[in-house]
Design a protein around this motif. Structure first.
Motif, PDB file in Angstrom:
ATOM      1  N   SER A 268       0.825  -1.212   0.000  1.00 43.53           N
ATOM      2  CA  SER A 268       0.000   0.000   0.000  1.00 43.53           C
ATOM      3  C   SER A 268       0.857   1.259   0.000  1.00 43.53           C
ATOM      4  O   SER A 268       0.450   2.292  -0.524  1.00 43.53           O
ATOM      5  CB  SER A 268      -0.895   0.036   1.237  1.00 43.53           C
ATOM      6  OG  SER A 268      -1.812  -1.007   1.194  1.00 43.53           O
ATOM      7  N   LEU A 269       2.033   1.174   0.588  1.00 39.53           N
ATOM      8  CA  LEU A 269       2.880   2.354   0.724  1.00 39.53           C
ATOM      9  C   LEU A 269       3.688   2.658  -0.539  1.00 39.53           C
ATOM     10  O   LEU A 269       4.058   3.802  -0.777  1.00 39.53           O
ATOM     11  CB  LEU A 269       3.821   2.178   1.914  1.00 39.53           C
ATOM     12  CG  LEU A 269       3.129   2.038   3.271  1.00 39.53           C
ATOM     13  CD1 LEU A 269       4.166   1.763   4.358  1.00 39.53           C
ATOM     14  CD2 LEU A 269       2.328   3.274   3.599  1.00 39.53           C
TER      15      LEU A 269
ATOM     16  N   VAL B 103       3.832   8.456  -5.833  1.00 38.00           N
ATOM     17  CA  VAL B 103       3.080   9.702  -6.045  1.00 38.00           C
ATOM     18  C   VAL B 103       3.788  10.870  -5.367  1.00 38.00           C
ATOM     19  O   VAL B 103       3.923  11.951  -5.947  1.00 38.00           O
ATOM     20  CB  VAL B 103       1.633   9.557  -5.531  1.00 38.00           C
ATOM     21  CG1 VAL B 103       0.934  10.900  -5.468  1.00 38.00           C
ATOM     22  CG2 VAL B 103       0.866   8.594  -6.409  1.00 38.00           C
ATOM     23  N   ILE B 104       4.271  10.667  -4.156  1.00 34.08           N
ATOM     24  CA  ILE B 104       4.968  11.734  -3.434  1.00 34.08           C
ATOM     25  C   ILE B 104       6.236  12.141  -4.173  1.00 34.08           C
ATOM     26  O   ILE B 104       6.518  13.336  -4.332  1.00 34.08           O
ATOM     27  CB  ILE B 104       5.263  11.309  -1.982  1.00 34.08           C
ATOM     28  CG1 ILE B 104       3.961  11.243  -1.192  1.00 34.08           C
ATOM     29  CG2 ILE B 104       6.252  12.269  -1.313  1.00 34.08           C
ATOM     30  CD1 ILE B 104       4.093  10.640   0.187  1.00 34.08           C
ATOM     31  N   ILE B 105       6.997  11.166  -4.656  1.00 34.53           N
ATOM     32  CA  ILE B 105       8.225  11.464  -5.401  1.00 34.53           C
ATOM     33  C   ILE B 105       7.898  12.254  -6.667  1.00 34.53           C
ATOM     34  O   ILE B 105       8.576  13.236  -6.998  1.00 34.53           O
ATOM     35  CB  ILE B 105       8.991  10.169  -5.723  1.00 34.53           C
ATOM     36  CG1 ILE B 105       9.594   9.592  -4.444  1.00 34.53           C
ATOM     37  CG2 ILE B 105      10.085  10.425  -6.764  1.00 34.53           C
ATOM     38  CD1 ILE B 105      10.166   8.203  -4.597  1.00 34.53           C
ATOM     39  N   LEU B 106       6.866  11.837  -7.400  1.00 35.98           N
ATOM     40  CA  LEU B 106       6.477  12.557  -8.613  1.00 35.98           C
ATOM     41  C   LEU B 106       6.053  13.987  -8.309  1.00 35.98           C
ATOM     42  O   LEU B 106       6.402  14.914  -9.049  1.00 35.98           O
ATOM     43  CB  LEU B 106       5.356  11.811  -9.330  1.00 35.98           C
ATOM     44  CG  LEU B 106       5.754  10.522 -10.040  1.00 35.98           C
ATOM     45  CD1 LEU B 106       4.521   9.820 -10.595  1.00 35.98           C
ATOM     46  CD2 LEU B 106       6.749  10.803 -11.146  1.00 35.98           C
ATOM     47  N   LEU B 107       5.316  14.184  -7.229  1.00 41.41           N
ATOM     48  CA  LEU B 107       4.902  15.540  -6.856  1.00 41.41           C
ATOM     49  C   LEU B 107       6.098  16.416  -6.504  1.00 41.41           C
ATOM     50  O   LEU B 107       6.148  17.593  -6.882  1.00 41.41           O
ATOM     51  CB  LEU B 107       3.917  15.488  -5.688  1.00 41.41           C
ATOM     52  CG  LEU B 107       2.517  14.980  -6.024  1.00 41.41           C
ATOM     53  CD1 LEU B 107       1.687  14.840  -4.753  1.00 41.41           C
ATOM     54  CD2 LEU B 107       1.833  15.886  -7.021  1.00 41.41           C
TER      55      LEU B 107
END
Length: 67
Positions: A40-41, A47-51
């Motif tokens: 799940s993580l 997503v966090i890295i892409l943002l």
């Protein structure tokens, strides 16, 4: 005409997550809960890295336009 809407099935990571949780609760595996919840993580981390990358690129673009 074909309808491209999702069918509501489980993804591979969701199935893997359920398997890990069941194995942990049945005491078949002795992993930490962090490892059990990694399926799940991982998408959340991506997503966090892409943002962060998009934010950095946006800041650099604005800085170049100001010069």
């Amino acid at each position: 005409m074909e309808n491209n809407k999702a069918k509501g099935g489980l993804t591979f990571l969701e199935v893997l997550q359920l398997i890990f949780i069941v194995l942990k609760l049945c005491k078949v595996i002795k992993w930490s809960w962090l490892v059990v919840f990694l399926p799940s993580l991982i998408p959340l981390g991506i997503v966090i890295i892409l943002l962060v990358v998009l934010f950095i690129l946006n800041v650099k673009k604005e800085k170049m336009e100001d010069d």
